[in-house]
Enzyme design. Structure first.
Site: not given
Ligand code: ADP
Length: 327
Positions: A15, A27, A76, A107, A130, A132, A134, A175-176, A191
């Site tokens: 996200g 960076v 993603r 995460d 993020t 969130d 979190d 916030g998921r 609130a």
């Molecule tokens: P966020 O980073 O915001 O939590 P996602 O959970 O959608 O978002 O993860 C982002 C991307 O990270 C996923 O689309 C995938 O490509 C990669 N990813 C997530 N978990 C794994 C995993 N266990 N192994 C490999 N790639 C992963």
């Protein structure tokens, strides 16, 4: 001994969050300052697999610190979940001689980075991007402050019309699985009720106090609900409240994606710049597979697998304060 990093890649994944551009800028410019080659990887892991990778210079990040979204785009990638996809991605990194990565994401993105690094021995540094908040190992995340301020501005506006019409408003924020946006924006807008996944939502108790309030005067009340609350989102809460309080004028507003966009606040720009700088410094010092966070206003490193597993906890004390201040 680890070999020295010479070319780094930076990507945004999962996200998006406001402030990601400020982190990319930090960076790129820190990398260039140290004489590294810096490559921007488009659309997160998807661009790594598809070789959508371009070399960055100082100008390529000019005039972006104030912009929301991410100039590198984000995505993603299902293919990155498979070994074959990650193998392709690594081959593309080798093609560009990239020997260190900075991953700005949540995460899920860190889980991917950890797996990738275990398989191909490439140092990965994560930056928590993020809205969130979190992720453990950091008091804040890039984008949280902007999102919460956007929510506050929106809720202030809703409160005006709520007051004018004597309505009960249920405002759903993002916030998921985490309740930070709800908690912070709810407290800041006064609130009366804040429903978050970290604490048990007492619907019966809330209805009781609303009924009391209605008896005394017109029912004007603001409920901020986190999208991940265990009782449900705004639709479920509204249904329940309407059932129990049929005379209340109940309205629902889901703030939605406005919380992700917009110009980052000063705080998010600072956090992103700080973390982006230390991401590159970390790679140069031979650190690998850590997330750069901020704890008590100091840079703090957390192994990526710890940043993945642990969730922050919201203290019960906050909920007590909410109750007292809203009474
Ligand atoms: P966020 O980073 O915001 O939590 P996602 O959970 O959608 O978002 O993860 C982002 C991307 O990270 C996923 O689309 C995938 O490509 C990669 N990813 C997530 N978990 C794994 C995993 N266990 N192994 C490999 N790639 C992963």
């Amino acid at each position: 001994m680890d070999k020295k990093v010479r070319n780094i890649g930076v990507l945004t994944s999962g996200g998006d969050s406001p402030g990601m551009n400020a982190a990319i800028r930090a960076v790129v410019r820190t990398g260039l300052y140290h004489g590294l080659g810096v490559f921007g990887i488009m659309r997160g892991y998807a661009g790594m697999i598809e070789d959508d990778i371009k070399e960055m210079d100082g100008r390529s990040v000019a005039n972006i610190i104030q912009r929301g979204g991410t100039i590198l785009k984000t995505a993603r990638s299902k293919d990155f979940m498979e070994f074959e996809g990650r193998q392709k991605a690594f081959a593309n990194l080798q093609k560009h001689n990239i020997d260190g990565l900075v991953i700005i994401g949540g995460d899920g993105s860190f889980r991917g980075a950890q797996t990738f690094s275990n398989e191909f021995d490439i140092p990965c540094i994560g930056l928590p991007g993020t809205i969130d908040k979190d992720i453990s190992g950091s008091d804040t995340t890039i984008g949280f402050d902007t999102a919460v301020n956007t929510a506050v501005q929106a809720i202030d506006k809703i409160r005006d019309t709520m007051d004018a019409h004597d309505r009960l408003f249920i405002v759903e924020v993002m916030g998921r699985d985490a309740g930070y946006i709800a908690l912070h924006s709810g407290i800041a807008t006064g609130a009366e009720n804040i429903l978050i996944p970290e604490t048990k939502t007492d619907m019966a108790g809330m209805i009781e106090s609303l009924t009391e309030k209605e008896k005394r005067k017109k029912l004007v009340n603001l409920i901020v609900v986190a999208e991940g609350d265990e009782f449900g989102g705004s639709a479920e809460v509204a249904k329940y409240v309407k059932e129990k309080l049929p005379t209340a004028d109940v309205r629902v507003c889901v703030l939605g994606h406005i919380q992700r966009g917009g110009s980052p606040t000063c705080e998010d720009r600072l956090v992103a710049s700080h973390m982006g700088y230390y991401a590159v410094e970390s790679l140069l010092l031979g650190r690998k597979n850590v997330m750069v966070g901020v704890v008590n206003n100091k840079i703090h490193y957390t192994p990526l697998d710890k940043a993945v597993k642990e969730k922050q906890k919201i203290g019960q004390e906050w909920m007590k304060i909410v109750k007292i201040l809203a009474s």
